[in-house]
Design a protein around this motif. Structure first.
Motif, mmCIF file in Angstrom:
data_model
loop_
_atom_site.group_PDB
_atom_site.id
_atom_site.type_symbol
_atom_site.label_atom_id
_atom_site.label_comp_id
_atom_site.label_asym_id
_atom_site.label_seq_id
_atom_site.Cartn_x
_atom_site.Cartn_y
_atom_site.Cartn_z
ATOM 1 N N GLY A 82 0.824 -1.197 0.000
ATOM 2 C CA GLY A 82 0.000 0.000 0.000
ATOM 3 C C GLY A 82 0.862 1.253 0.000
ATOM 4 O O GLY A 82 2.018 1.221 0.442
ATOM 5 N N THR A 83 0.305 2.358 -0.477
ATOM 6 C CA THR A 83 1.041 3.626 -0.543
ATOM 7 C C THR A 83 0.230 4.743 0.106
ATOM 8 O O THR A 83 -1.010 4.736 0.074
ATOM 9 C CB THR A 83 1.355 4.013 -1.998
ATOM 10 N N PHE A 84 0.948 5.699 0.696
ATOM 11 C CA PHE A 84 0.344 6.890 1.298
ATOM 12 C C PHE A 84 0.856 8.125 0.563
ATOM 13 O O PHE A 84 2.048 8.222 0.244
ATOM 14 C CB PHE A 84 0.707 7.014 2.783
ATOM 15 N N ASN A 85 -0.051 9.068 0.343
ATOM 16 C CA ASN A 85 0.309 10.374 -0.206
ATOM 17 C C ASN A 85 -0.065 11.421 0.837
ATOM 18 O O ASN A 85 -1.230 11.736 1.028
ATOM 19 C CB ASN A 85 -0.426 10.621 -1.524
ATOM 20 N N PHE A 86 0.966 11.923 1.540
ATOM 21 C CA PHE A 86 0.723 12.909 2.595
ATOM 22 C C PHE A 86 0.735 14.339 2.065
ATOM 23 O O PHE A 86 0.383 15.271 2.803
ATOM 24 C CB PHE A 86 1.780 12.764 3.693
ATOM 25 N N SER A 87 1.152 14.540 0.822
ATOM 26 C CA SER A 87 1.249 15.901 0.286
ATOM 27 C C SER A 87 -0.114 16.542 0.090
ATOM 28 O O SER A 87 -0.230 17.774 0.058
ATOM 29 C CB SER A 87 2.000 15.881 -1.052
ATOM 30 N N GLU A 88 -1.160 15.732 -0.019
ATOM 31 C CA GLU A 88 -2.508 16.276 -0.187
ATOM 32 C C GLU A 88 -3.217 16.495 1.148
ATOM 33 O O GLU A 88 -4.371 16.912 1.174
ATOM 34 C CB GLU A 88 -3.345 15.336 -1.061
ATOM 35 N N GLY A 89 -2.551 16.215 2.257
ATOM 36 C CA GLY A 89 -3.195 16.333 3.557
ATOM 37 C C GLY A 89 -3.139 17.731 4.136
ATOM 38 O O GLY A 89 -2.207 18.507 3.873
ATOM 39 N N ASP A 90 -4.137 18.049 4.946
ATOM 40 C CA ASP A 90 -4.170 19.329 5.658
ATOM 41 C C ASP A 90 -3.570 19.200 7.051
ATOM 42 O O ASP A 90 -3.192 20.210 7.658
ATOM 43 C CB ASP A 90 -5.627 19.815 5.787
ATOM 44 N N ILE A 91 -3.495 17.980 7.568
ATOM 45 C CA ILE A 91 -3.000 17.725 8.911
ATOM 46 C C ILE A 91 -1.682 16.967 8.806
ATOM 47 O O ILE A 91 -1.563 16.024 8.016
ATOM 48 C CB ILE A 91 -4.020 16.909 9.737
ATOM 49 N N ARG A 92 -0.684 17.383 9.596
ATOM 50 C CA ARG A 92 0.606 16.712 9.583
ATOM 51 C C ARG A 92 0.518 15.369 10.300
ATOM 52 O O ARG A 92 0.029 15.288 11.428
ATOM 53 C CB ARG A 92 1.662 17.581 10.247
ATOM 54 N N CYS A 93 1.006 14.328 9.622
ATOM 55 C CA CYS A 93 1.055 12.990 10.225
ATOM 56 C C CYS A 93 2.480 12.735 10.727
ATOM 57 O O CYS A 93 3.446 12.839 9.960
ATOM 58 C CB CYS A 93 0.653 11.933 9.209
ATOM 59 N N LEU A 94 2.609 12.455 12.007
ATOM 60 C CA LEU A 94 3.922 12.221 12.597
ATOM 61 C C LEU A 94 4.355 10.756 12.458
ATOM 62 O O LEU A 94 5.539 10.474 12.280
ATOM 63 C CB LEU A 94 3.913 12.600 14.081
ATOM 64 N N GLN A 95 3.396 9.835 12.545
ATOM 65 C CA GLN A 95 3.745 8.412 12.544
ATOM 66 C C GLN A 95 2.516 7.598 12.167
ATOM 67 O O GLN A 95 1.386 7.972 12.492
ATOM 68 C CB GLN A 95 4.245 8.002 13.930
ATOM 69 N N TYR A 96 2.752 6.507 11.480
ATOM 70 C CA TYR A 96 1.658 5.588 11.189
ATOM 71 C C TYR A 96 2.157 4.157 11.341
ATOM 72 O O TYR A 96 3.358 3.878 11.264
ATOM 73 C CB TYR A 96 1.097 5.809 9.777
ATOM 74 N N SER A 97 1.224 3.249 11.573
ATOM 75 C CA SER A 97 1.538 1.831 11.634
ATOM 76 C C SER A 97 0.427 1.061 10.939
ATOM 77 O O SER A 97 -0.745 1.472 10.963
ATOM 78 C CB SER A 97 1.706 1.347 13.079
ATOM 79 N N VAL A 98 0.803 -0.055 10.320
ATOM 80 C CA VAL A 98 -0.143 -0.942 9.643
ATOM 81 C C VAL A 98 0.104 -2.352 10.162
ATOM 82 O O VAL A 98 1.240 -2.838 10.141
ATOM 83 C CB VAL A 98 0.023 -0.905 8.115
ATOM 84 N N SER A 99 -0.953 -3.011 10.628
ATOM 85 C CA SER A 99 -0.843 -4.365 11.162
ATOM 86 C C SER A 99 -1.758 -5.301 10.380
ATOM 87 O O SER A 99 -2.894 -4.942 10.051
ATOM 88 C CB SER A 99 -1.225 -4.411 12.645
ATOM 89 N N LEU A 100 -1.255 -6.491 10.088
ATOM 90 C CA LEU A 100 -2.070 -7.540 9.494
ATOM 91 C C LEU A 100 -2.663 -8.363 10.634
ATOM 92 O O LEU A 100 -1.931 -8.933 11.443
ATOM 93 C CB LEU A 100 -1.218 -8.425 8.577
ATOM 94 N N GLN A 101 -3.990 -8.423 10.690
ATOM 95 C CA GLN A 101 -4.664 -9.066 11.817
ATOM 96 C C GLN A 101 -5.753 -10.020 11.328
ATOM 97 O O GLN A 101 -6.362 -9.794 10.280
ATOM 98 C CB GLN A 101 -5.296 -8.015 12.738
ATOM 99 N N SER A 102 -5.970 -11.065 12.116
ATOM 100 C CA SER A 102 -7.102 -11.961 11.893
ATOM 101 C C SER A 102 -8.064 -11.833 13.064
ATOM 102 O O SER A 102 -7.649 -11.652 14.207
ATOM 103 C CB SER A 102 -6.636 -13.412 11.740
ATOM 104 N N GLU A 103 -9.354 -11.944 12.773
ATOM 105 C CA GLU A 103 -10.404 -11.832 13.787
ATOM 106 C C GLU A 103 -11.143 -13.170 13.899
ATOM 107 O O GLU A 103 -11.717 -13.648 12.924
ATOM 108 C CB GLU A 103 -11.398 -10.738 13.415
#
Length: 403
Positions: free
Chosen positions: A257-278
């Motif tokens: 997956g890809t993120f494009n932060f240049s179009e955001g109005d709010i600054r993102c300091l950190q993100y995490s992505v987890s693969l989970q089963s329910e």
């Protein structure tokens, strides 16, 4: 005068009669439901023909069958009460019960197949028998969850005359194709296009084994790419745009997956992505109403992204996990779990002047007021080629016993 007494002790060596039984699955320990499972079972008299105590060994009979054992956590799952019918035969060690001594309930078994009757093995002699059976398509997949377990085993029963039955069990893994388009093979012989110049080739294709057809359909389903775009927002505004290229995956694939932060109005300091089963117990079998869903993590990507225009992640799906499925008792789903840390106040990026003679060091602020929020994106996980999954299986596909 000394008197010597010589005591003669006769030493008798007892040779235990024994037959070695070895079972080995021909293609590995992982199978797709509906696939033909083959197992070679070898019976050997290990005594050397040169031994003075060697003798022929006899077995009355041997049979083999597949069974699936179900076990549930009593603190989470409320199963209906079992009948108290007393079965005298089930308590006898001369009656073949494939799940004898196993925990839980036997929820599926195939009819037993007789391998032989009255087998005589001379010293050093071996005989091999082939067992084959279609793995049932109406059973659950192999699964070891927090609340429920489904375990498949091939059980070989052997018996000497006037002796208890001995059981040899070979555990294996079953993958089930659920959630595939219906019908599984959309073209039938009457409506499928034909080519008179390729008649032999088309005939051989129609006669291909069901496993190959199912794998072809699985490849087609999981190879379709169509970018899915999502706007990531919180109460203060837009954070980023997220793109994922497909929503259906096979075991062993990478989720990108890809993120494009240049179009955001709010600054993102950190993100995490987890693969989970329910793992969710069906409502009618929940021990307590509103039982929480059991979540298991299978991989995580963490990245700091302040003043980053774009970013991407790659999460591999392990080969040894269970694809999504549903039974009367339990349901297993898959998702991507996102967590974001954003700034409450605007944060301007450092400016670098052109042709600046001195080196400029930019130091980040020590304290930042932040917001955190999460988001879950459901995905679908399907099986893969059983031969590929066999490489990461903790089963060996073989076992042995001496009787």
């Amino acid at each position: 005068m000394l008197l010597f007494v010589v005591v003669v002790v006769d030493v008798v060596v007892l040779t235990l009669q024994m037959i070695e039984v070895v079972a080995s699955m021909a293609r590995g320990p992982v199978f797709l439901a509906g696939e033909l499972m083959e197992c070679l079972i070898t019976f050997t008299n290990p005594m050397s023909h040169l031994s003075t105590s060697a003798s022929s060994e006899m077995l009355a009979w041997a049979s083999a069958q597949i069974h699936c054992q179900f076990h549930a956590s009593e603190s989470r799952v409320a199963l209906p009460a079992q009948g108290s019918k007393h079965d005298v035969q089930a308590e006898s060690d001369t009656v073949l019960i494939p799940s004898r001594g196993e925990r839980g309930q036997c929820v599926l078994d195939t009819p037993p197949k007789i391998l032989f009757c009255d087998l005589c093995l001379d010293p050093g002699e071996s005989k091999t028998y082939s067992y084959s059976e279609i793995v049932p398509v109406d059973g659950p997949p192999s699964f070891r969850g927090q609340s429920v377990k489904y375990v498949y085993k091939l059980t070989i029963g052997c018996q000497r005359v006037n002796s208890p039955i001995k059981l040899l069990r070979v555990p294996f893994r079953v993958l089930v194709l659920q959630g595939m388009p219906e019908p599984l093979f959309p073209q039938d012989e009457e409506v499928s296009p034909s080519n008179p110049f390729l008649e032999d080739e088309e005939t051989s294709r129609r006669d291909a084994r069901p496993l190959e057809r199912a794998l072809d359909m699985l490849m087609v389903t999981t190879s379709r790419r169509c970018p899915h775009m999502f706007n990531i927002t919180n109460m203060r505004g837009k954070v980023a745009k997220f793109c994922i290229f497909k929503m259906v995956y096979r075991l062993g694939e990478d989720i990108i997956g890809t993120f494009n932060f240049s179009e955001g109005d709010i600054r993102c300091l950190q993100y995490s992505v987890s693969l989970q089963s329910e793992e969710e117990i069906q409502q009618q079998y929940q021990r307590r109403p509103g039982e929480t869903v059991s979540v298991t993590g299978h991989g995580r990507h963490l990245e700091s992204c302040l003043h980053t225009a774009s970013s991407h992640f790659s999460l591999p799906i392990p080969l040894n996990v269970t694809p999504g499925f549903s039974t009367d008792i339990v349901m297993l789903r898959w998702r991507l779990h996102f967590e974001f840390v954003t700034s409450r106040e605007p944060m301007e990026p450092p400016t670098v002047l052109q042709n600046q003679p001195q080196v400029t060091v930019w130091t980040g602020v020590e304290h930042v007021d932040v917001d955190t929020f999460s988001w879950d994106l459901p995905i679908k996980v399907l099986p893969t080629n059983p031969a590929l999954a066999s490489y990461m299986s903790h089963f060996t596909g073989s076992n042995s016993i001496n009787i």
